[in-house]
Design a protein around this motif. Sequence first.
Motif, PDB file in Angstrom:
ATOM      1  N   LEU A 469      12.901  15.768  42.110  1.00  0.00           N
ATOM      2  CA  LEU A 469      12.957  16.088  43.106  1.00  0.00           C
ATOM      3  C   LEU A 469      12.623  15.517  43.848  1.00  0.00           C
ATOM      4  CD1 LEU A 469      11.113  19.269  41.644  1.00  0.00           C
ATOM      5  CD2 LEU A 469      13.504  19.037  41.914  1.00  0.00           C
ATOM      6  N   GLY A 470      12.958  14.831  45.053  1.00  0.00           N
ATOM      7  CA  GLY A 470      12.132  13.914  45.696  1.00  0.00           C
ATOM      8  C   GLY A 470      10.692  14.184  46.322  1.00  0.00           C
ATOM      9  N   SER A 471       9.875  13.107  46.235  1.00  0.00           N
ATOM     10  CA  SER A 471       8.191  13.396  46.127  1.00  0.00           C
ATOM     11  C   SER A 471       7.581  11.926  46.616  1.00  0.00           C
ATOM     12  CB  SER A 471       7.505  13.288  44.863  1.00  0.00           C
ATOM     13  OG  SER A 471       8.238  12.127  43.726  1.00  0.00           O
ATOM     14  N   LYS A 472       6.468  12.384  47.967  1.00  0.00           N
ATOM     15  CA  LYS A 472       5.883  11.620  47.960  1.00  0.00           C
ATOM     16  C   LYS A 472       4.551  11.710  47.707  1.00  0.00           C
ATOM     17  CE  LYS A 472       8.484  10.495  51.723  1.00  0.00           C
ATOM     18  NZ  LYS A 472       8.767  10.299  53.525  1.00  0.00           N
ATOM     19  N   ILE A 473       3.810  10.484  47.519  1.00  0.00           N
ATOM     20  CA  ILE A 473       1.636  11.575  47.370  1.00  0.00           C
ATOM     21  C   ILE A 473       1.142  10.227  47.898  1.00  0.00           C
ATOM     22  CG2 ILE A 473       2.117   9.115  45.374  1.00  0.00           C
ATOM     23  CD1 ILE A 473       0.143  11.004  43.086  1.00  0.00           C
ATOM     24  N   ALA A 474      -0.424  10.701  48.188  1.00  0.00           N
ATOM     25  CA  ALA A 474      -1.404   9.969  49.009  1.00  0.00           C
ATOM     26  C   ALA A 474      -2.299   9.812  48.152  1.00  0.00           C
ATOM     27  CB  ALA A 474      -1.827   9.748  49.475  1.00  0.00           C
TER      28      ALA A 474
END
Length: 991
Positions: A469-474
């Motif tokens: 799944l496409g993801s982004k994290i901070a």
Amino acid sequence: MNKSYLLLLFLLCSLTTFAQDYFPKNDGVKTEERTITAFTNAKIYVTPTQVIENATLIIQDGKVLQTGTNISIPKNATIVDLTGKSIYPSFIDPYSDFGLKAPKRTLGRRRGAQYDASREGYYWNDHIRPDINPMTSFSFDKKKATDLLKAGFGTVNTHMNDGIVRGNGLLVALNADADNSMRILDNRSAQYLSYERSNATQQSYPTSLMGSMALIRQMYHDADWYSKGNAKRKDLALEALIANKNLVQIFHSGNKHNSIKTDAIGDDFGIQYILIGDGTEYENISAMKATNASFIIPINFPKAYDVSDPYAAGVLELEAMKHWNQAPSNPKTLADNGIAFSFTTHDLKKASEFKGKLQKAIEYGLDKTKALEALTTIPARILKQEDKVGSLQNGRQANFLITSGDIFDTKTVLYENWVQGNQNVFKDKSHKDLRGKYAFTIAGNTYDVNISGSPEKLKSEVMKDSMKLGSKIAFKDNWLQLQFTTPDTTKKEFIRLTSLVNNATYFSGKAILANGSETSFNATQKEVAESKDKKGDKKDDTMEAPKMLPLSYPNSAYGSATLPQQETILFRNATVWTNEKDGILQNTDVLVKDGKIARIGKNLSAGNARIIDATGKHLTSGIIDEHSHIGAFDINEAGHNSTAEVNMADVVNPEDVNIYRNLAGGVTTIQLLHGSANPIGGRSAILRLKWGRSADDMLFKDADGFIKFALGENVKQSNWGDNNTTRFPQTRMGVEQVFTDYFQRAKEYETKKKTGNYRYDIEMETILEILNKKRFVSCHSYVQSEINMLMKVADKFGFNINTFTHILEGYKVADKMKAHGAGGSTFSDWWAYKFEVNDAIPYNGAIMHSQGVVVAFNSDDGEMSRRLNQESAKAVKYGGVSEEDAWKFVTLNPAKLLHIDDKVGSVKTGKQADLVLWTAHPMSIYAKAQTTMIEGTIYFDLERDTQLRRKIQTERTELMNMMLSEKDKGMKTQPAKKKEKVDHHCDTVEY
């Protein structure tokens, strides 16, 4: 509205900017110093060997107040809880030029060399600058200080990197918020020396390594003389040198060979230098240990060479390839041999390279405690500053590091570096490391999440079953924000998570589902991420040390696995060229025992000797080259018209491959001569070519001293160009006057010496030895008029010229040479390579021989020297000299000229066993040296040579495969390059 809510709102709002870097890089936030600060619950390295768990460090006013457990914390102290973290003393770099810039040479190339000093009231040589005070030009470099702080350093010992004697040093705390009165811990921390000239305008002397060594020795003699009140004029440089006498003396010697010589200079004058190494100390560790010196060593291990192009790789020397492979073992080797050493960043391009280089040394076996000692307590002890820095004992400077764990581990984060109680923040120490594999449970569904990247800039990969799944994290201030798409690919919908992470192994938070509803999630860590370096190859504390090729002697091509040893050997059934009244003996045995020729005869009993079948072969004494320039780092000290103070023994290079090649040509002894840059050159070194052994081991023991004189074009600078027309002499008649002047000065010096009130002068002492027939002259010569002239000058002063070397007009004055007592060492058939040799003839040697002159053939050339056996045959062709006498031209006669014929030069019972076994008649072009022996030890063997060639190819292939593997892993490489080697001749001048 509370603070946590505002932070959460910030994180949610930033979802639309995931393509950007969320948080600016922290380059070093500083906070104001607190009066008393207590750091609790830390693992504290008070010293490398005193480590306290769950301890407290209390600092006050920039110093350590107390360290330990169960200590009382003052009520007004600021308390910093460091549970799970470590505190180390900040590192010390004892050899730096931080904050100081060497002056640039502003003047261009002048017409004519400058011989006089440019500083009035100081020492006669501008490169002697002990008076330099770095405080006058010190400027704190905040950028460089930040780089050093990030590398773990808190203190540097800096100096002006300019000159042979460079003045005193400064011990500087890297405290950007202080002024110099606080940050400079010692404004006279050491005195620095080197062999490199300064950028002063006076550039004429010295022009060589041996000149620098001689200058330093003379400087110490002059300082001693000056200190006793003998000088008529004030010398500010000598006064500074005397004032600095009790400071730590740090000497940048340049290489492992120079380190040995430098230590010997120190021994002569009662000084124990701290030696700056070059990273090759492991190659001669026993000699390094024998110096009893402490070392400051670089850590700039070379990068692998790019050998992907086989043509480019072909130029690489095996020596350079082996050093790449072995250099990281240098710190371990020093530590294992009990040699005190400290590290320096001096030769690194960037301080940020330091940690990676240090970790490489640890991979090669350096003990971590020893590594920490080399960065803290040892440099403090070297600098005699243990009461200020290097540990966290009470009263020391509050210089310390706060880390996430083992300072040498690749995974460890350096959070803060405190210097004099001033905090420098590089990473948030409360920041959790989330890297690893997790199971995220949301509304009854489980997602596999892999968090990677760096702790400050994470990357995410979210999987649902087998779907990515496409993801982004901070992640900021321990608040996590994760966004990923739903498994339904027909819709562009997102699940958004946020949580305050207090524990990286398990945490929970809020989730916003695709339909906008809010729920909770739980995250459980299944696996901690493996640490990787920037290039992606795994680092593991348990990994095996890299494969390292074994050392050889020397540690280059044609080096042996072990040093050859003296043997008892019986040469059986040889044709023996005795060079004695017995002449050539057929079918004769020669027994070698204890390094000497024990017996000569037929059918000798072998006993326990190793037998070498010499049937059909010829056994001779070793070839002796009266005039050679191989095996030296430099040849000419060209700065003055007389350099009798310099010594070729100071610049012997025992690793010059020409030594091995000469052994293959049957050469066992050479006279290493100074060049012909000046009428009175330097002292000679008579060497036995003991390949693999040290320079000192090669010196011919108990041999008379010799010196090089020169006549002709070179000494009057005929071909030196338009910028070298000022030094006296510029004419042949001026050359004569130089000799007369210096001999007269030496006589006057002797008269004053007898009074006891004199300044010791190395140059005059050497020339006086000539006058008193304790040192002997080999004179570079061509033209009969000058040969005549020098013999007359010598007669006037009551001594004789020992040898006219490479003499080519000796046939014109052979009778006069005989009457004077001079020998002639000549070229067999060289001529017409410059004007003054136009009258050379190939019959020169034979004519001088016929007049009773002791004649030798010399090489003056690294290539010809290994073919002197063939050169001797030319005396048979040109002049009809007998074979036996012609052979003496390269054996017994040069031994006579060098006054060593009582030891070598012939095959005689009781003489030292310097022998060569030839496969055929020794003067034949088809003859090979099968075995070359020096003092009963075989240093060349034809069969072993074949084995060494195979070994060289095997090692090259293995090393190239290692380097190709390095490149494949993405490691940085350097271009393959050929080592430029200077073939020294009489006129070689390097400056």
